[in-house]
Design a protein around this motif. Structure first.
Motif, PDB file in Angstrom:
ATOM      1  N   UNK A   1       0.779  -1.228   0.000  1.00 13.97           N
ATOM      2  CA  UNK A   1       0.000   0.000   0.000  1.00 13.97           C
ATOM      3  C   UNK A   1       0.809   1.274   0.000  1.00 13.97           C
ATOM      4  N   UNK A   2       2.122   1.169   0.094  1.00 19.89           N
ATOM      5  CA  UNK A   2       2.986   2.344   0.101  1.00 19.89           C
ATOM      6  C   UNK A   2       3.446   2.677  -1.318  1.00 19.89           C
ATOM      7  N   UNK A   3       3.759   3.955  -1.584  1.00 15.55           N
ATOM      8  CA  UNK A   3       4.346   4.300  -2.881  1.00 15.55           C
ATOM      9  C   UNK A   3       5.725   3.656  -3.033  1.00 15.55           C
TER      10      UNK A   3
ATOM     11  N   UNK B   1      13.934  -4.147  14.665  1.00 13.70           N
ATOM     12  CA  UNK B   1      13.351  -4.444  15.974  1.00 13.70           C
ATOM     13  C   UNK B   1      12.359  -3.368  16.405  1.00 13.70           C
ATOM     14  N   UNK B   2      12.569  -2.145  15.936  1.00 14.74           N
ATOM     15  CA  UNK B   2      11.660  -1.052  16.270  1.00 14.74           C
ATOM     16  C   UNK B   2      10.409  -1.038  15.398  1.00 14.74           C
ATOM     17  N   UNK B   3      10.322  -1.971  14.454  1.00  7.23           N
ATOM     18  CA  UNK B   3       9.147  -2.040  13.582  1.00  7.23           C
ATOM     19  C   UNK B   3       9.154  -1.056  12.441  1.00  7.23           C
ATOM     20  N   UNK B   4      10.320  -0.453  12.171  1.00  9.44           N
ATOM     21  CA  UNK B   4      10.393   0.548  11.110  1.00  9.44           C
ATOM     22  C   UNK B   4      10.479  -0.073   9.723  1.00  9.44           C
ATOM     23  N   UNK B   5      10.779  -1.370   9.658  1.00  9.98           N
ATOM     24  CA  UNK B   5      10.852  -2.075   8.371  1.00  9.98           C
ATOM     25  C   UNK B   5       9.959  -3.308   8.495  1.00  9.98           C
ATOM     26  N   UNK B   6       8.651  -3.133   8.429  1.00  9.91           N
ATOM     27  CA  UNK B   6       7.730  -4.223   8.780  1.00  9.91           C
ATOM     28  C   UNK B   6       7.885  -5.480   7.937  1.00  9.91           C
ATOM     29  N   UNK B   7       8.237  -5.346   6.675  1.00 10.70           N
ATOM     30  CA  UNK B   7       8.369  -6.544   5.840  1.00 10.70           C
ATOM     31  C   UNK B   7       9.490  -7.451   6.324  1.00 10.70           C
TER      32      UNK B   7
ATOM     33  N   UNK C   1       7.856   5.838  -9.975  1.00  8.32           N
ATOM     34  CA  UNK C   1       8.146   6.375  -8.651  1.00  8.32           C
ATOM     35  C   UNK C   1       6.913   6.422  -7.756  1.00  8.32           C
ATOM     36  N   UNK C   2       5.770   6.733  -8.338  1.00 15.20           N
ATOM     37  CA  UNK C   2       4.554   6.882  -7.539  1.00 15.20           C
ATOM     38  C   UNK C   2       3.672   5.637  -7.553  1.00 15.20           C
ATOM     39  N   UNK C   3       4.123   4.568  -8.209  1.00 12.43           N
ATOM     40  CA  UNK C   3       3.350   3.332  -8.228  1.00 12.43           C
ATOM     41  C   UNK C   3       3.151   2.785  -6.817  1.00 12.43           C
TER      42      UNK C   3
END
Length: 228
Positions: free
Chosen positions: A102-104, A185-191, A152-154
């Motif tokens: 869901x992110x660009x 570990x901080x959840x900043x890169x969820x994948x 870029x915006x896909x």
């Protein structure tokens, strides 16, 4: 082993020339990709077009390939794992992280006249570009290809949770594995929090090791392919 090489923003397949030569010398079959809209003149290309090109290369490989994504193209490599989880031996992410569903794809820089041109070096001052001298920077600028807006915006769409079973190697150039672990570990890169087999390796370089340390980069990719 087939090693698919996907460059980040503004790069075509020629960015990998020196790395590819090193990989061939080490007995591998490098496949540098020139993506739609980044080297073939297709200014209306979309993210789906680029993914289709990556998947065509995966499907054409004689055996399960290693898929290397650099910078923003880490997301393309991960999209390939999502679309072909049983066909990829390992994903190698270099200097970047996969965007979440869901992110660009890469809305980091301004769009001008339907494309994202190279913004100059100001956003990359510091560790990103510290190992590129003035001559290297000029060569980069001369070959930088504006990225079509539709790329870029896909919007990133991930649908198959089997992707988390594909082994991932995270190559850390301008940051350290310890920093990457903190972000994960901080959840900043969820994948990456759900990847079952995640290896992190250090590479002492800036953001573009294919230009600044191609021999070392090739050796590292060969080692990672050998362990795939």
């Amino acid at each position: 082993m087939d090693i698919l090489l996907i460059g980040g923003l503004w790069l075509d397949g020629s960015a990998w020339d020196d790395v590819a030569a090193g990989l061939r010398a080490l007995g591998h079959r490098p496949v540098p990709l020139t993506l739609p809209g980044q080297g073939d003149g297709a200014t209306s290309a979309t993210l789906d077009d680029q993914l289709a090109a990556v998947l065509a290369a995966v499907d054409a490989a004689a055996e399960r390939p290693v898929v290397v994504g650099h910078s923003a193209a880490c997301t393309l490599a991960w999209l390939a794992a999502d679309a072909r989880p049983g066909r990829i031996a390992r994903v190698v992410l270099v200097g970047g992280f996969p965007a979440a569903d869901g992110r660009p794809y890469a809305d980091f820089f301004a769009v001008r006249d339907g494309a994202v041109p190279f913004p100059g070096w100001a956003p990359f001052e510091g560790p990103d570009a510290a190992d590129l001298d003035e001559a290297a920077r000029r060569r980069f600028e001369s070959r930088a290809i504006p990225v079509p807006e539709g790329v870029a915006t896909g919007v990133v769409r991930l649908t198959d949770e089997r992707r988390f079973g594909v082994p991932v190697a995270l190559v850390c150039p301008e940051y350290t594995p310890a920093q990457a672990r903190e972000w994960i570990d901080a959840g900043e890169i969820p994948e990456l929090t759900r990847v079952e087999r995640l290896e992190m390796v250090d590479l002492d370089s800036g953001h573009w090791p294919m230009f600044s340390r191609p021999r070392e980069f090739a050796r590292l990719l060969a080692e990672l392919a050998g362990g795939a």
